[in-house]
Scaffold this motif. Structure first.
Motif, mmCIF file in Angstrom:
data_model
loop_
_atom_site.group_PDB
_atom_site.id
_atom_site.type_symbol
_atom_site.label_atom_id
_atom_site.label_comp_id
_atom_site.label_asym_id
_atom_site.label_seq_id
_atom_site.Cartn_x
_atom_site.Cartn_y
_atom_site.Cartn_z
ATOM 1 N N PRO A 28 10.364 69.030 56.830
ATOM 2 C CA PRO A 28 10.547 67.636 57.225
ATOM 3 C C PRO A 28 10.846 66.764 56.000
ATOM 4 C CG PRO A 28 8.237 68.264 57.407
ATOM 5 C CD PRO A 28 9.002 69.506 57.109
ATOM 6 N N LEU A 29 11.603 65.733 56.228
ATOM 7 C CA LEU A 29 11.943 64.826 55.135
ATOM 8 C C LEU A 29 10.729 63.994 54.747
ATOM 9 C CD1 LEU A 29 15.186 63.519 56.780
ATOM 10 C CD2 LEU A 29 15.148 64.768 54.628
ATOM 11 N N ARG A 31 8.809 60.609 54.322
ATOM 12 C CA ARG A 31 8.968 59.414 55.159
ATOM 13 C C ARG A 31 9.753 58.323 54.428
ATOM 14 N NH1 ARG A 31 3.609 56.814 57.374
ATOM 15 N NH2 ARG A 31 3.454 56.244 55.184
ATOM 16 N N VAL A 34 13.415 58.773 54.785
ATOM 17 C CA VAL A 34 13.959 58.379 56.084
ATOM 18 C C VAL A 34 14.037 56.859 56.176
ATOM 19 C CG1 VAL A 34 13.570 58.490 58.566
ATOM 20 C CG2 VAL A 34 13.056 60.467 57.137
ATOM 21 N N GLU B 13 13.178 80.511 77.087
ATOM 22 C CA GLU B 13 12.226 79.540 76.554
ATOM 23 C C GLU B 13 12.879 78.172 76.506
ATOM 24 O OE1 GLU B 13 8.861 79.389 73.089
ATOM 25 O OE2 GLU B 13 10.593 80.679 72.816
ATOM 26 N N LYS B 19 6.146 74.739 70.376
ATOM 27 C CA LYS B 19 6.026 75.467 69.119
ATOM 28 C C LYS B 19 7.303 75.416 68.294
ATOM 29 C CE LYS B 19 6.734 79.942 71.377
ATOM 30 N NZ LYS B 19 6.226 81.305 71.528
ATOM 31 N N LEU B 20 8.386 74.981 68.948
ATOM 32 C CA LEU B 20 9.623 74.827 68.178
ATOM 33 C C LEU B 20 9.745 73.443 67.560
ATOM 34 C CD1 LEU B 20 12.376 76.615 70.258
ATOM 35 C CD2 LEU B 20 11.524 77.196 67.993
ATOM 36 N N GLN B 22 9.087 70.318 65.343
ATOM 37 C CA GLN B 22 8.425 69.949 64.108
ATOM 38 C C GLN B 22 8.903 68.565 63.718
ATOM 39 O OE1 GLN B 22 9.209 72.682 61.021
ATOM 40 N NE2 GLN B 22 11.079 71.676 60.376
ATOM 41 N N PRO B 23 8.060 67.843 62.994
ATOM 42 C CA PRO B 23 8.393 66.443 62.744
ATOM 43 C C PRO B 23 9.652 66.316 61.903
ATOM 44 C CG PRO B 23 6.540 67.136 61.406
ATOM 45 C CD PRO B 23 6.824 68.247 62.349
ATOM 46 N N LEU B 24 10.407 65.247 62.130
ATOM 47 C CA LEU B 24 11.605 64.976 61.338
ATOM 48 C C LEU B 24 11.189 64.569 59.934
ATOM 49 C CD1 LEU B 24 14.650 64.402 61.016
ATOM 50 C CD2 LEU B 24 14.181 62.085 61.814
ATOM 51 N N TYR B 25 10.080 63.822 59.846
ATOM 52 C CA TYR B 25 9.646 63.365 58.530
ATOM 53 C C TYR B 25 8.133 63.362 58.456
ATOM 54 C CZ TYR B 25 8.969 58.936 60.973
ATOM 55 O OH TYR B 25 8.568 57.972 61.821
ATOM 56 N N VAL B 26 7.618 63.388 57.262
ATOM 57 C CA VAL B 26 6.166 63.342 57.079
ATOM 58 C C VAL B 26 5.833 62.303 56.017
ATOM 59 C CG1 VAL B 26 5.613 65.689 57.761
ATOM 60 C CG2 VAL B 26 6.348 65.224 55.431
ATOM 61 N N ALA B 27 4.654 61.714 56.159
ATOM 62 C CA ALA B 27 4.213 60.745 55.167
ATOM 63 C C ALA B 27 3.791 61.477 53.901
ATOM 64 C CB ALA B 27 3.044 59.935 55.708
ATOM 65 N N MET B 223 5.575 56.102 43.577
ATOM 66 C CA MET B 223 6.249 57.329 44.039
ATOM 67 C C MET B 223 5.837 58.578 43.268
ATOM 68 S SD MET B 223 9.964 56.053 45.240
ATOM 69 C CE MET B 223 10.204 57.618 46.059
ATOM 70 N N GLN B 226 6.830 62.251 43.934
ATOM 71 C CA GLN B 226 7.969 62.273 44.852
ATOM 72 C C GLN B 226 9.286 62.221 44.060
ATOM 73 O OE1 GLN B 226 7.639 61.943 48.579
ATOM 74 N NE2 GLN B 226 5.678 62.791 47.920
ATOM 75 N N TYR B 230 11.684 65.209 44.937
ATOM 76 C CA TYR B 230 12.793 64.910 45.840
ATOM 77 C C TYR B 230 13.985 64.241 45.171
ATOM 78 C CZ TYR B 230 9.541 65.965 49.593
ATOM 79 O OH TYR B 230 8.682 66.597 50.421
ATOM 80 N N MET B 231 13.755 63.491 44.100
ATOM 81 C CA MET B 231 14.857 62.698 43.558
ATOM 82 C C MET B 231 15.520 63.322 42.344
ATOM 83 S SD MET B 231 12.951 59.059 43.957
ATOM 84 C CE MET B 231 14.185 58.029 43.208
ATOM 85 N N ASN B 409 59.242 46.439 21.184
ATOM 86 C CA ASN B 409 60.181 45.527 21.827
ATOM 87 C C ASN B 409 60.092 44.180 21.159
ATOM 88 O OD1 ASN B 409 62.009 44.440 23.565
ATOM 89 N ND2 ASN B 409 60.583 44.276 25.284
#
Lengths: 287, 440
Positions: A28-29, A31, A34, B13, B19-20, B22-27, B223, B226, B230-231, B409
């Motif tokens: 997951p990205l 937060r 996002v 299924e 079970k498939l 999952q969160p798009l993002y997490v804190a 940050m 992070q 990530y950066m 010129n």
């Protein structure tokens, strides 16, 4: 089946893609990432509201900030004009020789005159002011009507043989095709050519000199040095507006070409004409 | 009635099965690094003092260059297009010196990384140094790890508000000082300080301070890890430079596993027990919040604080230091082979120890010769070669330049006497900070 997409070690889902046994985890990205992404989208939308963006039928939305690149240019031009005002005022109130004598003013006038020259003068005199046949080279030390700043200024202001200006520089060489006999034209052409270069047929020179004294000296002078009052060129130097050599001289004697230069003061205004005069004077031939 | 067993069972299924999902993002999970003490912590304090000292003090160093040049030792004079570095003065046409320095920095980074791993990340990266500085402030105001965890979980009271506001205020002061110090590299520092203080400095100075204040505060205070995870692209580039002979911070499973909190009981029960007592000290001190015992990982900046934490625990237990240590992958693999009988069994700490408790002979130990190999010699050679070329060129460069450009010129002008006049533009560059006589 679906469990195939869960990575055993990390317990994280994979994208299901596999390269040489390496799978890509689909973590997951963060937060904040996002949120940043959504903020950029919001920013982009706000931007299209703040600035001209959305196309309409015949134009586009103006944007709430009323930004216009044309306005920016207008403001920048106004600012440039304001910055120049001090110099422009000085140029208006001074004579060209005074301008040329003042370092700061001359520098300004040369820059401004150079810009005006590139717009208005290069069509005839060339971008390097080199001229061409019939159009004088402004870099050299040969001047038909005088190479002092004032004289150049006079020429640019009123033009040459420009009928619409009463004060224009006026002179017209007679067409000698009906006045002189062909052999006299040949003789005088040979004589004039001999003044600045070696001659092949020396027998023509003496009668040519006589023809010259009778017909040409009135304007070009006894010694053929020309007369700037009349715009009569110096025939003893190396510079020939309509070409050197006997044939070109003979053609000019028979049916002279008399070039015309427009008067520029009406079109460009007094300030620009003064700047042009200082610029032309600065090209290297100014007297 | 149909027998239920005859109904075909399909492998199907739902695509949105729980079970498939999952969160798009997490804190972000908050990290509360505990204070570590030991050799590497000492070294990091030293590096922090040196790097911050260089950053804040350099613009204030003076260097007399006479009346015709500024007297600031290090100055990037963008307006006049000059770069002053003590006795060196670089003009725009000599910008290749800067390119050379950048090449040296690049190759130097290769050299450092291939030998001692991510030492840049762990010790000298500004992100690491400033986060360390911000953590010092945080610790001084809010207390060490446990106090901070408690405070974070506590409801908002006057005390919590006071502590938080104080912390952020000090952070902001540091951030402003960071942005403020930057601008002094681009103008005469004492004069600019006066201008900034009286509000008469150029707008770009204030904008620069504001931007760097913002980035310092956000990256260093909010940050932190992070940024690294990530950066920053650098962690991704590491993989290409590290090899099995590069030093990395390593948890030595071969003597640590099986870890146990009840070593005595386990030993009494006849189970094998490693050196790791699972005290989690290594996790508590980690500024990245990771567990080095999970193995080498992307997030690890090799700050080596876990080594300090573990060493002090090993000292208390009377065991050899180095359960977590700087080690090469080659050594680690060799020792793992010993401890697992070549991979045939799980780690058995008995295999690396003799009956008397000391390590068996034949265990791989680190020595400097291991990290100096063909690859590092090539890096070192390239780095030195560039450096020597730069120094040679700097010592032999010409400080007077004459450019003669023929006018294009007009290319030439014929004069009335038939002679030809050529026009030239002459540019004369006197690159010493003094006047020259004509014959110089």
């Amino acid at each position: 089946m679906s469990n195939e997409h869960i990575d055993e070690i990390s317990g994280v889902m994979t994208t299901g893609h596999e390269w040489d046994g390496i799978k890509e985890l689909n973590n997951p990205l963060p937060r904040w990432w996002v949120i940043t992404f959504y903020v950029t989208i919001a920013w982009a939308l706000a931007y299209t509201i703040a600035y001209p963006a959305w196309p309409m039928l015949s134009s586009a939305t103006n944007g709430v900030l009323s930004f216009s690149s044309r306005n920016d240019v207008k403001n920048e031009l106004a600012a440039a004009e304001a910055a120049k005002a001090k110099y422009v005022a000085a140029i208006q109130s001074k004579s060209v020789s005074e301008i040329a004598g003042d370092d700061a003013l001359r520098e300004f006038a040369v820059a401004a005159g150079g810009a005006a020259f590139k717009v208005n003068c290069v069509q005839c005199h060339g971008s390097g002011a080199l001229g061409s046949k019939g159009f004088p080279n402004l870099n050299d030390d040969d001047w038909l009507w005088g190479g002092k700043t004032e004289q150049i200024h006079q020429t640019i202001t009123h033009g040459i043989r420009f009928a619409a200006d009463a004060d224009t520089r006026q002179s017209e060489m007679t067409a000698f095709v009906d006045v002189l006999k062909p052999e006299q034209i040949a003789q005088v052409s040979a004589y004039v050519a001999s003044l600045s270069g070696p001659m092949h047929d020396k027998s023509l020179i003496e009668p040519g000199a006589k023809v010259f004294a009778d017909n040409c000296a009135a304007c070009h002078g006894e010694n053929a040095k020309g007369n700037r009052e009349l715009g009569a060129p110096d025939l003893t130097d190396a510079i020939w507006l309509y070409g050197s050599g006997e044939a070109a001289i003979a053609a000019q004697v028979r049916a002279p070409k008399n070039g015309v230069m427009p008067a520029w003061v009406g079109r460009l205004g007094e300030t620009t004409v003064k700047e042009l005069a200082v610029y032309v004077h600065s090209l290297g031939g100014g007297e | 009635m149909l027998d239920q067993t005859q109904v075909e069972r399909l492998e199907a299924e739902a695509v949105n099965s729980a079970k498939l999902r999952q969160p798009l993002y997490v804190a972000r999970k908050k990290i509360f690094p505990k204070r570590a003490s030991g050799r590497f912590r000492q070294f990091k304090w030293l590096v922090m003092a040196i790097t911050l000292g260089i950053y804040y003090l350099t613009p204030w160093l003076r260097w007399d260059r006479g009346a015709f040049a500024p007297d600031q030792a290090v100055l990037l004079d963008l307006a006049n297009r000059r770069f002053y570095f003590f006795f060196v003065e670089i003009w725009p046409q000599e910008f290749y010196y800067v390119a050379g320095l950048l090449m040296m920095a690049g190759v130097g980074l290769f050299l450092i990384t291939s030998t001692v791993g991510r030492a840049w990340c762990g010790y000298t990266c500004p992100q690491t140094v400033w986060v360390d500085l911000f953590l010092v402030v945080e610790r001084a105001i809010e207390g060490d790890r446990n106090a901070r965890i408690k405070l974070d979980a506590a409801p908002w009271t006057a005390r919590k508000l006071f502590l938080r506001v104080s912390k952020h205020a000090v952070w902001l002061v540091i951030a402003v000082a960071t942005g403020g110090a930057w601008i002094f590299y681009f103008a005469d520092a004492p004069k600019l300080l006066g201008e900034v203080a009286t509000g008469t400095a150029a707008p770009v100075a204030y904008v620069t301070i504001a931007v760097l204040t913002g980035t310092t505060y956000v990256f260093g205070g909010l940050m932190r890890e992070q940024v690294c995870t990530y950066m920053c692209p650098w962690p991704r580039i590491q993989a290409a430079m590290l090899d099995e002979n590069s030093l990395t911070v390593t948890y030595n499973d071969w003597r640590g596993e099986p870890r146990s909190r009840h070593a005595k009981k386990a030993t009494a029960a006849g189970q094998p027990v490693g050196d790791c007592v699972d005290c989690n000290a290594c996790v508590a001190v980690c500024p990245m919040g990771i567990d080095i015992r999970d193995g080498q990982q992307l997030e690890c900046i090799t700050c080596a604080l876990c080594i300090d934490a573990c060493d002090s625990v090993m000292d208390k237990l009377g065991r050899e230091r180095g359960l977590i240590s700087y080690a090469t992958l080659a050594d680690y693999n060799a020792n793992m082979a010993v401890a697992t009988s070549g991979g045939a069994s799980p780690v058995n700490p008995a295999l690396v120890r003799t009956a008397s408790g000391s390590f068996v002979d034949g265990l791989a130990h680190f020595h400097l010769g291991k990290i100096f190999r063909l690859r590092t010699y090539i890096y070192l050679g390239a780095w030195s070669a560039i450096g020597l070329v730069l120094v040679y060129s700097l010592l032999t460069r010409e400080r007077l330049e004459l450019n003669v450009l023929h006018d294009r010129n007009p290319q030439f002008v014929t004069l009335s006497d038939g002679s030809i006049r050529n026009g030239y533009t002459v540019k004369l560059l006197n690159m010493i900070d003094d006047t020259r006589a004509e014959d110089d």
